[in-house]
Enzyme design. Structure first.
Site, short mmCIF file in Angstrom:
data_model
loop_
_atom_site.label_atom_id
_atom_site.label_comp_id
_atom_site.label_asym_id
_atom_site.label_seq_id
_atom_site.Cartn_x
_atom_site.Cartn_y
_atom_site.Cartn_z
N LEU A 5 0.81 -1.25 -0.08
CA LEU A 5 0.11 0.07 0.02
C LEU A 5 0.77 1.24 -0.03
O LEU A 5 1.44 1.55 0.92
CB LEU A 5 -0.93 0.05 1.13
CG LEU A 5 -1.97 -1.24 1.55
CD1 LEU A 5 -2.67 -1.00 2.83
CD2 LEU A 5 -2.67 -1.61 0.26
N GLY A 6 0.98 2.03 -1.18
CA GLY A 6 1.92 3.20 -1.06
C GLY A 6 3.18 3.02 -1.78
O GLY A 6 3.67 1.98 -1.75
N VAL A 57 8.35 7.38 -1.37
CA VAL A 57 9.53 7.10 -1.04
C VAL A 57 9.95 5.79 -0.51
O VAL A 57 10.76 5.09 -1.10
CB VAL A 57 9.96 8.17 0.03
CG1 VAL A 57 11.40 7.98 0.52
CG2 VAL A 57 9.93 9.58 -0.69
N VAL A 58 9.14 5.32 0.61
CA VAL A 58 9.73 3.95 1.11
C VAL A 58 9.06 2.90 0.15
O VAL A 58 9.67 1.89 0.01
CB VAL A 58 8.97 4.03 2.73
CG1 VAL A 58 9.46 2.65 3.40
CG2 VAL A 58 9.41 5.10 3.45
N GLY A 98 13.56 13.42 0.66
CA GLY A 98 12.73 12.40 0.97
C GLY A 98 12.77 11.91 2.63
O GLY A 98 12.37 11.13 2.86
N ASP A 149 7.33 13.49 15.42
CA ASP A 149 7.53 12.39 14.75
C ASP A 149 8.70 11.60 15.82
O ASP A 149 8.43 10.28 15.93
CB ASP A 149 8.15 12.65 13.51
CG ASP A 149 8.83 11.20 13.01
OD1 ASP A 149 8.05 10.29 12.58
OD2 ASP A 149 10.07 11.13 12.95
N LYS A 175 8.08 7.89 17.79
CA LYS A 175 9.31 6.68 17.86
C LYS A 175 9.51 6.59 19.45
O LYS A 175 9.70 5.44 19.78
CB LYS A 175 10.56 7.18 17.04
CG LYS A 175 10.17 7.47 15.59
CD LYS A 175 11.26 8.13 14.89
CE LYS A 175 10.97 8.22 13.34
NZ LYS A 175 11.80 9.22 12.64
N GLY A 234 15.00 7.93 4.56
CA GLY A 234 15.12 7.84 3.01
C GLY A 234 14.79 6.54 2.44
O GLY A 234 14.45 5.49 3.36
N1 LIG Z 1 10.43 8.73 4.26
C1 LIG Z 1 11.06 8.25 5.15
O1 LIG Z 1 12.45 8.27 5.39
C2 LIG Z 1 10.43 7.12 6.15
C3 LIG Z 1 9.12 7.19 6.24
N2 LIG Z 1 8.55 6.74 7.33
C4 LIG Z 1 6.82 6.26 7.18
O2 LIG Z 1 6.58 5.58 6.02
C5 LIG Z 1 5.38 5.93 5.71
C6 LIG Z 1 5.38 6.36 4.20
O3 LIG Z 1 6.37 7.61 4.03
P1 LIG Z 1 7.04 8.00 2.79
O4 LIG Z 1 7.13 6.95 1.72
O5 LIG Z 1 8.00 8.83 2.91
O6 LIG Z 1 5.66 8.93 2.15
P2 LIG Z 1 5.31 8.97 0.57
O7 LIG Z 1 4.18 10.45 0.80
O8 LIG Z 1 6.47 9.42 -0.34
O9 LIG Z 1 4.68 7.93 0.27
C7 LIG Z 1 3.21 7.59 0.47
C8 LIG Z 1 2.49 7.25 -0.58
O10 LIG Z 1 1.28 6.66 -0.38
C9 LIG Z 1 0.41 7.02 -1.47
N3 LIG Z 1 -1.14 7.15 -1.28
C10 LIG Z 1 -1.72 7.95 -0.40
N4 LIG Z 1 -2.82 7.74 -0.32
C11 LIG Z 1 -3.14 6.55 -0.97
C12 LIG Z 1 -4.24 5.85 -1.26
N5 LIG Z 1 -5.66 6.33 -0.89
N6 LIG Z 1 -4.16 4.71 -2.01
C13 LIG Z 1 -2.76 4.42 -2.52
N7 LIG Z 1 -1.75 5.23 -2.43
C14 LIG Z 1 -1.75 6.13 -1.45
C15 LIG Z 1 0.94 8.52 -2.23
O11 LIG Z 1 0.49 8.58 -3.23
C16 LIG Z 1 2.38 8.15 -1.80
O12 LIG Z 1 2.84 7.85 -2.93
C17 LIG Z 1 4.93 7.04 6.43
O13 LIG Z 1 4.27 6.44 7.54
C18 LIG Z 1 6.20 7.48 7.12
O14 LIG Z 1 6.13 7.87 8.36
C19 LIG Z 1 9.09 5.63 8.03
C20 LIG Z 1 10.64 5.89 8.21
C21 LIG Z 1 11.34 6.89 7.20
N1 LIG Z 2 10.57 12.11 8.84
C1 LIG Z 2 11.36 11.02 9.35
C2 LIG Z 2 11.39 9.78 8.56
C3 LIG Z 2 11.81 8.68 9.29
O1 LIG Z 2 11.20 8.28 10.11
C4 LIG Z 2 12.66 11.59 9.78
O2 LIG Z 2 13.10 12.68 9.35
O3 LIG Z 2 13.34 10.85 10.65
#
Ligand SMILES: NC(=O)C1=CN([C@@H]2O[C@H](COP(=O)(O)OP(=O)(O)OC[C@H]3O[C@@H](n4cnc5c(N)ncnc54)[C@H](O)[C@@H]3O)[C@@H](O)[C@H]2O)C=CC1
Ligand SMILES: N[C@@H](CC=O)C(=O)O
Ligand code: NA
Length: 434
Positions: free
Chosen positions: A9-10, A13-14, A187, A201, A205, A302
């Site tokens: 799901l999604g 970035v991740v 990212g 955030d 954690k 990232g």
């Molecule tokens: N970016 C990072 O470094 C880190 C992120 N996280 C967590 O990982 C999760 C994802 O974060 P990111 O990848 O950075 O966010 P992001 O915003 O890059 O990705 C989320 C994706 O979900 C999609 N999305 C939203 N609503 C949707 C729907 N209804 N149906 C299908 N897809 C949908 C969006 O289009 C987007 O591509 C979050 O919970 C964040 O807190 C955790 C650790 C590190």
């Molecule tokens: N936004 C968070 C992403 C990872 O959890 C951060 O900056 O550490």
């Protein structure tokens, strides 16, 4: 053995990182897991973008509930974020009897008690290594590697965005805004970056870490949360001149009367390892009674570092899928019927050292008045410096020994009433971390 069928799901970035790493290292990962891990369905918002990334290698939909309800899917990987849609999806995945991997610390810090209980009821795994400190295997360390210990305390840099901003401001003199824009471009930042900047955030954690360290339910609403938005460049400079670095730390401590649970900017002696963690790197220092101090360092945010943790959870699920629930590790490191109700202490009860900066009229007697107020509040001064500031004014900085926050607040209130004190007192907590 049958491949593990993943519903993703999604694909942001991740999610994109998970796709890339699984595509690149699939063979190696299968050798570890004992079976291949196959992303068979992906839910996205932007169909065309997703198609250009994955081609025909997986079925793509814009309805995430289709994925969650697909009987062919063994495990749902939630990488959408937030706690509205993500909460509904994870609830539904569990109700459908599917294992869940998530990187969503906001979801678990706010709804973890409910979700872990539901997962236990259904006999499914709900795992979240990526939710804390990205690629660093800190959940595994606390849940498994340190299970002999009574954890005394832990302190960590657990938000990459704010650490990146503080590093850029200190070492390159970048403005707060420019550094934040870079963190977003790379990212690291949350969809709503105020979660990063205001310490939310990190507190999400820390809430999870405290539960795993001390065996208490998740209680985000009891955490004390302060971010870096009010931090002045001049305090970063003063701290450096005094031999300290300022970091946004998450700190949790077990005391005889309860648990400290707090996120705030913190002065750390510059020689400490944590003081030298720069950029988006994270580090968590855990102090166990048997092992002593242990330090975990790595990329906390990232694309691929976070994907690394997500996939490690997938490998665990692939290995343990058929195992009886009692053969698996508990969700929060302690057995669910052995959780404690140790109270979370209010911030006023915290005992730590303080950096206090006062902007005063440079007149005889002012120092004596301030010293008297501090002494009457039983706050002893470790060191003091004075610097000229503006027209016939001065900045006085006190580094105090340990004191109780309630007493410090009372003393600050009295100091601010002195006629020679020109503005409110800047107070930043200090930790020795020894
Ligand atoms: N970016 C990072 O470094 C880190 C992120 N996280 C967590 O990982 C999760 C994802 O974060 P990111 O990848 O950075 O966010 P992001 O915003 O890059 O990705 C989320 C994706 O979900 C999609 N999305 C939203 N609503 C949707 C729907 N209804 N149906 C299908 N897809 C949908 C969006 O289009 C987007 O591509 C979050 O919970 C964040 O807190 C955790 C650790 C590190
Ligand atoms: N936004 C968070 C992403 C990872 O959890 C951060 O900056 O550490
Ligand atoms: Na992690």
């Amino acid at each position: 053995m049958k491949p593990l069928k993943v519903g993703l799901l999604g694909l942001g970035v991740v999610g994109g990182g998970v796709w890339n790493v699984l595509s690149r290292n699939g063979g190696e990962i299968a050798r570890r897991a004992g079976r291949s891990i196959e992303v068979s369905r992906i839910a996205v918002r932007d169909m065309a973008r997703a198609r250009s990334k994955v081609g025909d290698a997986a079925a793509i939909t814009t309805d995430p509930f289709e994925v969650v309800r697909d009987p062919e899917i063994d495990i749902v990987v939630e990488l959408i974020g937030g706690y509205t849609l993500a909460l509904e999806l994870v609830r539904e995945a569990i109700a459908q009897g599917k294992h869940v991997v998530t990187a969503n610390k906001a979801l678990l810090a706010c709804h973890g008690n409910e979700l872990f209980a539901a997962a236990r009821e259904k006999g499914v795994m709900l795992v979240y290594e990526a939710a804390v400190a990205g690629g660093i295997p800190i959940i595994k360390a606390l849940r498994e590697g340190l299970s002999a210990n009574r954890i005394n305390w832990l302190a960590g840099i657990i938000n990459g965005t704010t650490n990146f901003i503080l590093s850029e401001m200190r070492s390159r003199g970048l403005s707060f805004e420019a550094a934040l824009a870079d963190a977003q471009r790379l990212g690291y930042a949350e969809a709503d970056p105020t979660f990063d900047i205001e310490g939310v955030d990190a507190a999400h954690k820390l809430t999870l870490l405290a539960s795993m360290a001390f065996g208490v339910p998740v209680q985000f609403d009891r955490a004390h949360v302060e971010g870096i938005s009010k931090l002045a460049q001049e305090d970063i400079v003063h701290a450096e001149n005094l031999g300290y670095r300022i970091k946004l730390l998450g700190i949790t401590k077990l005391r005889p009367d309860g648990i400290e649970l707090r996120v705030h900017p913190t002065l750390i002696p510059e020689g400490r390892l944590l003081a030298n963690v720069e950029g988006a790197m994270n580090a968590v220092l855990v102090h166990g009674d048997a092992v002593g101090p242990t330090l975990y360092y790595g990329q906390g945010a990232g694309e691929e570092p976070t994907a690394s943790a997500v996939i490690a959870d997938l490998v665990d699920v692939a290995r343990l899928q058929g195992a009886a629930p009692e053969q698996r590790v508990p969700y929060l490191a302690f057995q669910h019927d052995a959780m404690a109700d140790t109270p979370i202490l209010p911030i006023e009860d915290v005992r730590t050292a303080y950096y206090l900066r006062l902007h005063v009229d440079d007149q005889p007697g002012v120092l004596a008045d301030i010293a008297r107020i501090l002494a009457e509040a039983e706050i002893s001064i470790g060191s003091m410096i004075q610097r000229p500031h503006g027209d016939s004014g001065a900045d006085i900085i006190f580094l105090t020994h340990q004191a109780v926050e309630r007493d410090v607040n009372r003393a600050i209130g009295l100091i601010e009433q002195l006629p020679q004190v020109r503005s409110s007192v800047t107070r930043i907590r200090m930790e020795n971390l020894a």
